[in-house]
Design a protein around this motif. Structure first.
Motif, PDB file in Angstrom:
ATOM      1  N   SER A  84      44.747  33.637  43.018  1.00  0.00           N
ATOM      2  CA  SER A  84      43.940  34.214  41.998  1.00  0.00           C
ATOM      3  C   SER A  84      43.612  36.001  42.389  1.00  0.00           C
ATOM      4  CB  SER A  84      42.634  33.653  42.234  1.00  0.00           C
ATOM      5  OG  SER A  84      41.899  33.687  43.521  1.00  0.00           O
ATOM      6  N   ASP A  85      43.996  36.159  43.571  1.00  0.00           N
ATOM      7  CA  ASP A  85      43.527  37.520  44.017  1.00  0.00           C
ATOM      8  C   ASP A  85      44.991  38.041  44.755  1.00  0.00           C
ATOM      9  OD1 ASP A  85      40.603  38.084  43.736  1.00  0.00           O
ATOM     10  OD2 ASP A  85      40.549  36.026  44.072  1.00  0.00           O
ATOM     11  N   LYS A  89      47.245  39.692  41.554  1.00  0.00           N
ATOM     12  CA  LYS A  89      46.259  40.388  40.840  1.00  0.00           C
ATOM     13  C   LYS A  89      46.774  41.895  40.937  1.00  0.00           C
ATOM     14  CE  LYS A  89      41.514  40.932  40.189  1.00  0.00           C
ATOM     15  NZ  LYS A  89      40.587  41.972  40.825  1.00  0.00           N
ATOM     16  N   GLU A  93      47.540  44.017  37.723  1.00  0.00           N
ATOM     17  CA  GLU A  93      46.648  45.152  37.560  1.00  0.00           C
ATOM     18  C   GLU A  93      47.563  46.640  37.220  1.00  0.00           C
ATOM     19  OE1 GLU A  93      42.267  43.824  39.209  1.00  0.00           O
ATOM     20  OE2 GLU A  93      43.828  44.995  40.480  1.00  0.00           O
ATOM     21  N   LEU A 109      44.463  33.100  38.549  1.00  0.00           N
ATOM     22  CA  LEU A 109      44.354  34.482  37.972  1.00  0.00           C
ATOM     23  C   LEU A 109      43.567  34.808  36.776  1.00  0.00           C
ATOM     24  CD1 LEU A 109      44.967  37.439  38.922  1.00  0.00           C
ATOM     25  CD2 LEU A 109      47.014  37.207  37.417  1.00  0.00           C
ATOM     26  N   GLU A 112      40.108  32.981  36.747  1.00  0.00           N
ATOM     27  CA  GLU A 112      39.040  33.675  37.557  1.00  0.00           C
ATOM     28  C   GLU A 112      38.848  35.102  37.081  1.00  0.00           C
ATOM     29  OE1 GLU A 112      38.857  32.749  41.794  1.00  0.00           O
ATOM     30  OE2 GLU A 112      39.849  30.605  41.441  1.00  0.00           O
ATOM     31  N   HIS A 113      39.724  35.785  36.834  1.00  0.00           N
ATOM     32  CA  HIS A 113      39.978  37.062  36.586  1.00  0.00           C
ATOM     33  C   HIS A 113      40.305  37.643  35.076  1.00  0.00           C
ATOM     34  CE1 HIS A 113      38.941  37.846  40.588  1.00  0.00           C
ATOM     35  NE2 HIS A 113      40.068  37.217  41.167  1.00  0.00           N
ATOM     36  N   GLU A 116      38.573  40.741  32.915  1.00  0.00           N
ATOM     37  CA  GLU A 116      38.636  41.934  33.263  1.00  0.00           C
ATOM     38  C   GLU A 116      40.280  42.500  33.148  1.00  0.00           C
ATOM     39  OE1 GLU A 116      37.982  40.701  37.884  1.00  0.00           O
ATOM     40  OE2 GLU A 116      39.180  42.557  37.901  1.00  0.00           O
ATOM     41  N   LEU A 117      41.232  41.419  33.150  1.00  0.00           N
ATOM     42  CA  LEU A 117      42.327  41.875  32.980  1.00  0.00           C
ATOM     43  C   LEU A 117      42.750  41.984  31.287  1.00  0.00           C
ATOM     44  CD1 LEU A 117      44.222  39.491  35.697  1.00  0.00           C
ATOM     45  CD2 LEU A 117      43.812  41.769  35.679  1.00  0.00           C
ATOM     46  N   HIS A 206      40.822  25.286  36.650  1.00  0.00           N
ATOM     47  CA  HIS A 206      41.639  26.562  36.354  1.00  0.00           C
ATOM     48  C   HIS A 206      42.026  26.306  34.879  1.00  0.00           C
ATOM     49  CE1 HIS A 206      42.332  28.076  40.657  1.00  0.00           C
ATOM     50  NE2 HIS A 206      40.941  28.667  40.005  1.00  0.00           N
TER      51      HIS A 206
END
Ligand SMILES: NC(=O)c1ccc[n+]([C@@H]2O[C@H](COP(=O)([O-])OP(=O)(O)OC[C@H]3O[C@@H](n4cnc5c(N)ncnc54)[C@H](OP(=O)(O)O)[C@@H]3O)[C@@H](O)[C@H]2O)c1
Length: 430
Positions: A84-85, A89, A93, A109, A112-113, A116-117, A206
């Motif tokens: 996820s990070d 990530k 990004e 990923l 959890e994100h 924002e992505l 997930h």
């Protein structure tokens, strides 16, 4: 038509990355009717010297997936590192910030994100696609995101983790314990060295988090998922459930509720004749329920080099064909994480297994404990007493609220004859 070239950067050369490279090497012109050739221009993985069964000698090597993402020689990043990070990530990004489309198979990923992505992708006007993140080769994301747009989705439920399904199926077929089957699956490479993400239900969570966001119109809200894994399932439960006409499966479910959705992952009993019960081994399977179309069923390989690479390739084709849509079901700038439904508790039948000391009146005491909680018994099954003087009893209940079943469990746990806390699984309402 003049040939155009799309230069792909592949971060991650493991199972899926190798599958994708083999596919593109064999069929660089797989995108239909566009005259486009797909070319791998750069790759990145952890170890440059690792022996691989793919030829990457003609591609530019990047030690750092972020540098690959930023390279001017790359038009599109495919992220197949995982996690996820960390580097996954950071690379995604970096690609989005540089205005490059991203295709990923990374459910952790996106769950959890994702929001924002998605905001970043939409600010830059580039696609972020993740078909392979859910059910590997079976197109669950397209199914929910695109094919069902004209309907009003009510519920989704299914089996989304091949490792757990393999373990439960093998326990039933061989009579081996959870620990023994898990160890064998690790030896054969079907389960990770650290199996927590799979057997703890987190990988499944997930995936259902992503599907719930697409089905019900918010951004993924992994923190709101209720998660329990298969590590609590014992062989005796599999056998007792079978005698009662059920099979235990790790069921992911998302249902519309008051003010949001209930998203859950838990082992549940499914009637033996139900298609979800018949998805054995590492198969994945999914029911989708729409107000107009009724129930649809999708089944297929949820993992593996070929199936997952096929799903990644379909996303690459969508990017190249210029498909434009928000990452989720609405512009990310206006989306919030899908809220948990206020009426979050479940309602349904339950399977309860107890281990009690064999004494006169014990069944009556158990019945009384259930009656105190206003839970009615549907069926009861008792195994013969062994030389320990202890006896397993399994019962199923009539439909009851989660609160009532929990109340009943606490009364049963307090009984003098109880040897251990009772075990409970829901009977799936599928
Ligand atoms: N396997 C499946 O069937 C499947 C199905 C659906 C979705 N997915 C998803 O697809 C993604 C990839 O899965 P996989 O099974 O292919 O994983 P994998 O076999 O473990 O491969 C991971 C790759 O990432 C590389 N890597 C790890 N850490 C790195 C770092 N710090 N910097 C650069 N590269 C790094 C590894 O490098 P080395 O090769 O040098 O070790 C390896 O090539 C994950 O998000 C997974 O959840 C997998």
């Amino acid at each position: 038509m003049t040939e155009k070239v799309w230069r792909i950067g592949v971060a991650g050369l493991g199972t899926v990355g190798a599958g994708l490279i083999k596919f593109i090497q064999a069929r660089p012109d797989f995108v239909p009717a566009t005259g486009v050739r797909v070319e791998i221009a750069g790759v990145s993985a952890r170890s440059r010297s690792r022996k691989r069964d793919i030829d990457i000698s003609t591609y530019t090597w990047f030690d750092d997936p972020v540098a690959l993402a930023q390279s001017p020689d790359i038009d599109l990043l495919v992220e197949l590192v995982g996690g996820s990070d960390g580097p996954a990530k950071a690379a995604v990004e970096a690609a989005l910030k540089a205005g490059k489309p991203v295709v990923t198979a990374n459910k952790a990923l996106i769950a959890e994100h994702g929001l924002e992505l998605a905001k970043l992708a939409e600010e830059k006007g580039v696609p972020l696609l993740f078909e392979a993140a859910v059910m590997g080769g079976a197109p669950a994301v397209k199914f929910v995101r695109e094919a069902m747009l004209g309907d009003d989705l009510q519920a989704i439920s299914g089996i989304l983790n091949g490792t757990c399904n393999y373990i439960l199926s093998t326990m039933e077929q061989t009579g081996a314990s959870f620990a023994d089957v898990l160890a064998e699956a690790q030896r054969l490479g079907y389960a990770e060295a650290d199996p927590t993400a799979d057997v703890g239900g987190f990988d499944t969570a997930h995936k259902i988090t992503i599907l719930a966001a697409l089905a019900f119109g918010g951004a993924p809200n992994y923190a709101a998922a209720e998660i329990s894994g298969i590590d609590t399932v014992e062989l005796i439960d599999i056998r007792m459930a079978h005698d009662l006409g059920y099979r235990i499966k790790l069921i992911a479910s998302a249902e519309r509720g008051e003010g949001g959705a209930s998203v859950r992952v838990a082992p549940q009993l499914v009637p033996l004749t139900h298609p979800l019960a018949q998805a054995m081994g590492s198969l994945n399977a999914l029911f989708i329920e729409g107000a107009c179309v009724g129930r649809l069923f999708l089944q297929g390989p949820g993992a593996g080099e070929g199936p997952t690479a096929a799903a990644v390739s379909a996303d690459i084709a969508d990017v190249i064909a210029g498909a434009v849509r928000p990452v989720f079901q609405g512009p990310a700038a206006g989306l919030a994480p899908l809220p948990a439904a206020r009426d979050a508790g479940w309602h349904g039948k339950a399977y309860i297994r107890l281990l009690v000391r064999d004494r006169p009146g014990v069944i009556a005491a158990v019945s009384e404990a259930l009656a105190k909680a206003e839970v009615s018994i549907d069926s009861i099954l008792q195994r013969p007493v062994d030389d320990t003087g202890q006896v397993p009893i399994v019962l199923t209940t009539q439909p009851a609220s989660e609160a009532a079943v929990k109340d009943a469990l606490s009364h049963i746990a307090d009984l003098d004859a109880a040897v251990e806390p009772p075990r409970m699984f829901r009977i799936a309402h599928v």
